[in-house]
Design an enzyme around this catalytic site. Structure first.
Site, mmCIF file in Angstrom:
data_model
loop_
_atom_site.group_PDB
_atom_site.id
_atom_site.type_symbol
_atom_site.label_atom_id
_atom_site.label_comp_id
_atom_site.label_asym_id
_atom_site.label_seq_id
_atom_site.Cartn_x
_atom_site.Cartn_y
_atom_site.Cartn_z
ATOM 1 N N LYS A 3 0.845 -1.197 0.000
ATOM 2 C CA LYS A 3 0.000 0.000 0.000
ATOM 3 C C LYS A 3 0.883 1.252 0.000
ATOM 4 O O LYS A 3 0.633 2.211 -0.718
ATOM 5 C CB LYS A 3 -0.900 -0.021 1.238
ATOM 6 C CG LYS A 3 -2.118 0.844 1.093
ATOM 7 C CD LYS A 3 -3.264 0.424 1.995
ATOM 8 C CE LYS A 3 -4.448 1.355 1.758
ATOM 9 N NZ LYS A 3 -5.589 1.059 2.598
ATOM 10 N N LYS B 257 -5.805 -15.776 -12.996
ATOM 11 C CA LYS B 257 -6.220 -16.296 -11.699
ATOM 12 C C LYS B 257 -7.538 -15.612 -11.272
ATOM 13 O O LYS B 257 -7.664 -14.396 -11.378
ATOM 14 C CB LYS B 257 -5.123 -15.987 -10.676
ATOM 15 C CG LYS B 257 -5.472 -16.418 -9.279
ATOM 16 C CD LYS B 257 -4.404 -15.974 -8.276
ATOM 17 C CE LYS B 257 -4.797 -16.413 -6.897
ATOM 18 N NZ LYS B 257 -4.922 -15.459 -5.872
ATOM 19 N N LYS C 260 -11.108 -11.262 -6.828
ATOM 20 C CA LYS C 260 -12.042 -10.129 -6.872
ATOM 21 C C LYS C 260 -11.352 -8.881 -7.381
ATOM 22 O O LYS C 260 -11.988 -8.008 -7.951
ATOM 23 C CB LYS C 260 -12.780 -9.920 -5.548
ATOM 24 C CG LYS C 260 -11.962 -9.780 -4.317
ATOM 25 C CD LYS C 260 -12.883 -9.620 -3.097
ATOM 26 C CE LYS C 260 -12.106 -9.531 -1.805
ATOM 27 N NZ LYS C 260 -11.465 -10.785 -1.394
#
Ligand code: ADP
Ligand code: TRP
Length: 320
Positions: A110, A189, A192
């Site tokens: 992040k 793959k 989400k």
């Protein structure tokens, strides 16, 4: 053996989650003392909408129970119902080097993307260590992405022992079978984050449409096709028995067969596979009181274990 794992209630499960994780957790309930929890405190680092979080937690419980998690065999509970874990997290936090957490991928990724990270995300692995140590867990089944966090847990337990003496059971990770990497509707793959998922539950007709839209190469109907490495074939293999699989492989190699046919077959075998779970889920949804009773009974059982471990840890480090 005490087997423990946590599942974040951040979205509806897809085929990848089921074959790569959930199914394997549930299988472990047969020969072990399974503790499974819904990690709502961890989810709070991303889900910032109270109604959404409440709904996600209930959905996660319904999903797990529908898919076969059996409260007579395993203990199912919600993470936040065990306040002992948060206290243990603090005890561990006081001995956690900043550098160790700076190397952890959730935070590091992040930060590298230039996104603002909060202390919750930074200390996420310490809460996870508390989750594991609080129940004297011996085996922690997780996907490959979580192995680093188990290493952190072992490090923290080791340094606590070094300072205060032997207190915790040292856990081991059990890596799930990544042979079962499930491809998504675009062949990458299933995830989400790639928007290519096929859900376990939901409107069957809609899911069938999603299956019929799976991307394929543009080889002509009459051309022979290789089953090896073909994502539709891989999806089919998740559900079909060995004889059906070899019959399908022959059709691929012979040619004169279109991808529409295997798409239909995938839709049929997957619908049949998930039908019993769907029915169980519909039943459970009508009886939320029972689901809440299961979660409360699970929490009571988990709390007893966590309270005794916390007592050991408090007394080891001199807290009255
Ligand atoms: P997503 O990639 O959709 O965000 P998560 O990271 O929440 O999924 O996955 C939870 C667990 O489900 C992972 O630890 C992993 O074991 C499993 N999993 C997710 N996607 C797949 C996949 N495509 N194939 C196999 N296992 C998967
Ligand atoms: N971090 C895990 C995940 O995102 C969920 C989790 C929280 C967990 N606490 C845990 C997994 C303890 C195993 C053990 O998938």
């Amino acid at each position: 053996m005490r087997v423990l794992s946590g599942i974040q209630p951040t979205g509806r499960p897809h085929w990848g989650n089921y074959f790569g994780a959930i199914r394997q957790y549930i299988d472990l309930q047969e020969d072990n003392d399974g503790f499974y929890f819904i990690a709502d405190l961890h989810a709070l680092t991303t889900v910032r909408e109270p109604a959404q979080l409440r709904e996600n937690v209930l959905n996660a419980a319904l999903d797990l129970l529908a898919l076969g998690l059996d409260p007579a065999k395993a203990t199912l509970f919600v993470q936040s119902q065990i306040p002992e874990v948060s206290e243990l997290c603090w005890l561990l936090m006081t001995g956690t080097p900043m550098g160790l957490l700076e190397r952890c991928h959730a935070y590091k990724d992040k930060k590298e993307k230039g996104l603002a990270a909060d202390a919750g995300l930074f200390t996420y692995p310490v809460l996870m260590a508390a989750d594991i140590l609080a129940y004297d867990s011996e085996i922690v089944p997780v996907g490959a992405d979580q192995i680093q966090h188990i290493e952190v847990c072992r490090d923290l337990a080791g340094s606590f022992h070094h300072t205060f003496g032997e207190t915790f059971v040292m856990p081991k990770a059990k890596t799930l079978d990544v042979g079962a990497k499930v491809p998504g509707t675009d062949g990458q793959k299933m995830s989400k984050s790639y928007n290519n998922t096929l859900p376990l539950f939901g409107d069957v007709k809609k899911i069938r449409k999603q299956i019929m839209r799976i991307v394929t190469d543009s080889r002509a109907m009459e051309d022979p096709k290789e089953p090896e490495g073909d994502h539709l074939f891989e999806l089919y293999q998740l559900f079909a028995g060995p004889e059906e699989v070899s019959a399908m492989a022959e059709k691929y190699c012979a040619g004169g067969f279109g991808y529409g046919e295997i798409k239909k077959a995938v839709a049929e075998v997957s619908e049949a596979h998930f039908e019993p779970a769907r029915q169980r889920r519909d039943e459970l949804e009508k009886d939320i009181d029972t689901v809440n009773d299961i979660l409360n009974a699970g929490a009571a059982r988990a709390r007893e274990v966590a309270a005794s471990v916390l007592e050991r840890a408090r007394s080891a480090c001199g807290i009255r």
